[in-house]
Design an enzyme around this catalytic site. Structure first.
Site, PDB file in Angstrom:
ATOM      1  N   GLU A 241      62.880   7.154  56.708  1.00 45.66           N
ATOM      2  CA  GLU A 241      64.029   6.453  56.135  1.00 45.66           C
ATOM      3  C   GLU A 241      64.458   5.276  56.998  1.00 45.66           C
ATOM      4  O   GLU A 241      64.906   4.249  56.477  1.00 45.66           O
ATOM      5  CB  GLU A 241      65.196   7.425  55.939  1.00 45.66           C
ATOM      6  CG  GLU A 241      64.927   8.539  54.935  1.00 45.66           C
ATOM      7  CD  GLU A 241      64.544   8.025  53.564  1.00 45.66           C
ATOM      8  OE1 GLU A 241      65.029   6.949  53.166  1.00 45.66           O
ATOM      9  OE2 GLU A 241      63.742   8.696  52.887  1.00 45.66           O
TER      10      GLU A 241
ATOM     11  N   HIS B 143      62.388   2.263  55.984  1.00 42.92           N
ATOM     12  CA  HIS B 143      62.991   1.520  54.869  1.00 42.92           C
ATOM     13  C   HIS B 143      64.185   0.694  55.343  1.00 42.92           C
ATOM     14  O   HIS B 143      64.323  -0.487  55.024  1.00 42.92           O
ATOM     15  CB  HIS B 143      63.477   2.485  53.792  1.00 42.92           C
ATOM     16  CG  HIS B 143      62.407   3.232  53.080  1.00 42.92           C
ATOM     17  ND1 HIS B 143      61.336   2.615  52.475  1.00 42.92           N
ATOM     18  CD2 HIS B 143      62.242   4.569  52.850  1.00 42.92           C
ATOM     19  CE1 HIS B 143      60.562   3.522  51.904  1.00 42.92           C
ATOM     20  NE2 HIS B 143      61.082   4.719  52.121  1.00 42.92           N
TER      21      HIS B 143
ATOM     22  N   ASP C  96      59.207   6.113  46.498  1.00 44.74           N
ATOM     23  CA  ASP C  96      58.695   4.853  47.031  1.00 44.74           C
ATOM     24  C   ASP C  96      57.643   4.234  46.114  1.00 44.74           C
ATOM     25  O   ASP C  96      57.643   3.016  45.884  1.00 44.74           O
ATOM     26  CB  ASP C  96      58.096   5.079  48.424  1.00 44.74           C
ATOM     27  CG  ASP C  96      59.139   5.563  49.426  1.00 44.74           C
ATOM     28  OD1 ASP C  96      60.329   5.291  49.203  1.00 44.74           O
ATOM     29  OD2 ASP C  96      58.760   6.202  50.418  1.00 44.74           O
TER      30      ASP C  96
END
Length: 390
Positions: free
Chosen positions: A80, A83, A176
């Site tokens: 995470e 991202h 994703d």
């Protein structure tokens, strides 16, 4: 998912959802109780000869299960961050990263609409997972056979991180892979249309995953449900944003001159009578023409029937006002209503004067008209238009 804040990194709050406190020990138990079988898989894939019986004896298997589960969720957290850090480089603000039942989720304050940016942000997470898997595999190879417990943990993390990266790249929007699909579709289509198409693919994927899970793993059924809900929710949000693009509160509010208001000295009995006649469930409250509060049907209901002639509006109104500027975006009004759990917002200008009211019904009416007619140009613009439609 609000979760419990446990710290922050790179300015991003890290939170644990309550479901994580259940799933972490569950995963530790599942891994620990299956150490022998997992060792066989690792040996077969990596060509090693770890003694599964030796490391699954006594309390060691539970220690290994706990270490592997913590390592797994640490990898999810880094996924995470992959991202989030890329998104931050593009100027997007990250509200938080939360670990929960199905792994992790990074909450963006704004969804990227540039397809190149979304593509890069989407693939960053799986790339991090692959990198973690490769580093774990390198550590696995470097350790001597005498370090079998550590070898097991690193082998497990290598295997599971590569697997998670591959699974995340499946086209199950909003996973994703689904975001990558939307980015590719958005190269030649409006963002909202690309979102709808990716969401439909995501729903089909969720349905197939759910069917598969019914026969092999019920956990996948639950995951499929949340993928389906996530795809539907983000598609609706994107359509909403596209519909209200360039629309401000002033365009759709009920203006002051058409607004039904109530004086603070009005009795609760009179207020309920007005609500019945005018079909409203909330009013701005004025004192000498100035806004001093909001009163709702729930406020009025809190007073016993025999006392409603004695109680006045100023006894029950809320004076902690959540207001909005007339030039704020319509989407800001929606977000504020959701955040504060209110159904209407007084619209106040820079001088503090009440200039109107925007309600959920105003927003619904505007949404339906814009979607039907293509713009606000065809909307009725008379002073009483929204009061009538509402």
């Amino acid at each position: 998912m609000r979760g419990i804040r446990i710290g922050s990194a790179f300015g991003i709050p890290i939170r644990l959802d309550l479901t994580f406190l259940i799933v972490l020990p569950l995963f530790a138990w599942l891994i620990g109780s299956d150490v022998a079988n997992l060792t066989l898989v690792i040996n077969e894939l990596f060509g090693t000869s770890i003694d599964g019986a030796a490391i699954s004896d006594g309390s060691l298997q539970w220690i290994l299960g706990g270490a592997a589960a913590i390592g797994l969720f640490a990898g999810v957290l880094l996924h995470e961050f992959g991202h989030s850090l890329v998104a931050m480089r593009y100027g997007y603000e990250i509200e938080s990263i939360t670990l929960w039942l199905f792994g992790g989720v990074a909450r963006f304050k704004e969804i990227p609409e540039d397809w190149k940016q979304e593509f890069t942000i989407a693939v960053a997470g799986p790339i991090v997972s692959v990198a973690i898997g490769l580093v774990s595999y390198a550590g696995f190879l470097l350790l001597p056979e005498s370090q079998a417990p550590a070898q097991f943990v690193l082998g497990y993390l290598a295997l599971v991180n590569i697997t998670l990266a591959a699974f995340n790249m499946l086209p199950g929007f909003p996973m994703d892979g689904g975001r990558v699909l939307r980015a590719i579709l958005a190269r030649s289509r409006p963002h909202a249309k690309a979102t709808q198409m990716a969401a439909e693919v995501g729903k089909v994927f969720a349905f197939l995953l759910g069917i598969f899970g019914l026969f092999f793993n019920l956990f996948l059924v639950a995951l499929a449900f949340f993928i389906y809900i996530g795809a539907s929710g983000e598609a609706q949000q994107t359509v909403l944003k596209a519909t209200f693009e360039d629309v401000v509160v002033r365009d759709i509010m009920t203006p002051r001159e058409s607004l039904d208001v109530v004086d603070e000295t009005t009795s609760v009995a009179e207020l309920l009578e007005r609500m019945f006649v005018e079909r409203h469930t909330g009013y701005p409250v004025l004192r000498n023409g100035d806004l001093v509060g909001m009163v709702t049907l729930d406020d009025a209901r809190s007073v016993k029937e025999v006392e409603r002639d004695a109680f006045r509006v100023d006894d029950i109104m809320s004076n902690e006002l959540t207001t909005i500027d007339p030039d704020a975006d319509a989407m800001d009004a929606i977000a504020l209503m959701q955040e504060r759990s209110v159904g209407r917002l007084p619209v106040v200008d820079e001088t503090g004067d009440l200039v109107g009211l925007i309600s959920r019904s105003d927003l619904v009416t505007a949404f339906n008209i814009i979607r039907s007619r293509g713009s606000l140009d065809a909307m009725p613009r008379s002073d009483a238009s929204f009061a009538q439609l509402r």
